[in-house]
Design an enzyme around this catalytic site. Sequence first.
Site, PDB file in Angstrom:
ATOM      1  N   GLU A 173     -42.118  57.479  86.994  1.00 43.95           N
ATOM      2  CA  GLU A 173     -42.258  57.068  85.595  1.00 43.95           C
ATOM      3  C   GLU A 173     -43.118  55.818  85.431  1.00 43.95           C
ATOM      4  O   GLU A 173     -43.424  55.395  84.317  1.00 43.95           O
ATOM      5  CB  GLU A 173     -40.877  56.826  84.971  1.00 43.95           C
ATOM      6  N   HIS A 204     -41.363  55.500  92.071  1.00 45.94           N
ATOM      7  CA  HIS A 204     -41.061  55.596  90.643  1.00 45.94           C
ATOM      8  C   HIS A 204     -42.122  56.427  89.937  1.00 45.94           C
ATOM      9  O   HIS A 204     -43.181  55.914  89.569  1.00 45.94           O
ATOM     10  CB  HIS A 204     -40.995  54.199  90.020  1.00 45.94           C
ATOM     11  N   CYS A 208     -35.497  57.045  93.411  1.00 47.76           N
ATOM     12  CA  CYS A 208     -35.259  55.745  94.045  1.00 47.76           C
ATOM     13  C   CYS A 208     -33.829  55.660  94.578  1.00 47.76           C
ATOM     14  O   CYS A 208     -33.505  56.318  95.555  1.00 47.76           O
ATOM     15  CB  CYS A 208     -35.590  54.605  93.078  1.00 47.76           C
TER      16      CYS A 208
END
Length: 364
Positions: free
Chosen positions: A338, A336, A251
Amino acid sequence: MAWLVLSDGKAFEGEKFGPWIGGDHVIKGEVVFNTSMCGYQEMITDLSYAGQILTFTHPQIGNYGWHNEESEADKVLLKGIIVRELSAGEGSLHADGSLEDFCMKQNIPGLKGVDTRALTRYIRNNGTMPGIMVEELEQAAAFWQKSTPQDFDPEKHWVYQATSDEEYVIPGNGPELAVLDLGAKKNILRCLQKRGYRLHVFPAGTPSQKIMELRPQGLVLSNGPGDPARLPEIAENMGKLIAELPIMGICMGHQIMAMAAGASTYKLPFGHRGGNHPVQNKETGKVTMTSQNHGYAVSEESLRGTGFNIMYANLNDGTVEGLKHEKYPVLTVQYHPEAAPGPEENDEIFDRFAEILNAKWGEM
């Protein structure tokens, strides 16, 4: 009653919840929206929302209460939240409290009963803009009459407010990775930790030579808030490491690494915030749904001559979603991997980075 009033004068009525100071106090921030259907806890504690007023497009928020272990940071830099319907979360047996309880403890003011569908459409049609939350419309008129853009620009960039105050270590039995904390979500650290790495987390302003003194096997640049173009010093600092270490940027970390190689960024009309953004791997053709939270993107044209090739692209608007360096072991993603919240099918990027580390240093 209270109001959200955008900088162009458009007003949306609602009802106060959480802490409000009252009087002439104005709650101000950039007004953004997220289209995810769940995960409000992770969003509220995502430091990438620093300085913003977050609108939830899902009509009911708070219905499973608040669970402290699902926070993505230990502090909150969000300025306010906007919801259609606020639920007390009575049905969640394991909740530590309600969403409003958390807002009271963390000093996050909110508006409920707002027509969030109309607000979202307005932002999509007119672009992201500053807004204020006030108890009286007269307050808004007085504020906007004398306001300037600097009223919404912190003296200290949000990244330096979001980052850790000092370096720290997360134990692990495997190789040591350096992590540059630009406002890191806890789940990024968890995804690295569960793969066995020992993590040495550095504040955002750490000089490159101090990172190299650690002799890490790789470097990860985290997510973070604000305009990347206002962080040329971090980009210059990270540029010194491109030829030194395997690097992964996530990001804001993706944007910083692009800038480090000479590319530029620009502001998106209303950002990418949600858990349903389709991204295509340009090498394999595979498409996955991704979790995203950013208001800026890397300029594709500016990548010429930087050594970076586009690895991922957004299928909604064609924006750059990931890069791979043609010479050095550096890869980045705008989305993202994650999740937290969002689809978890993209955490394979951590495995891909592990493969890069193995290729650089041998099996670890």
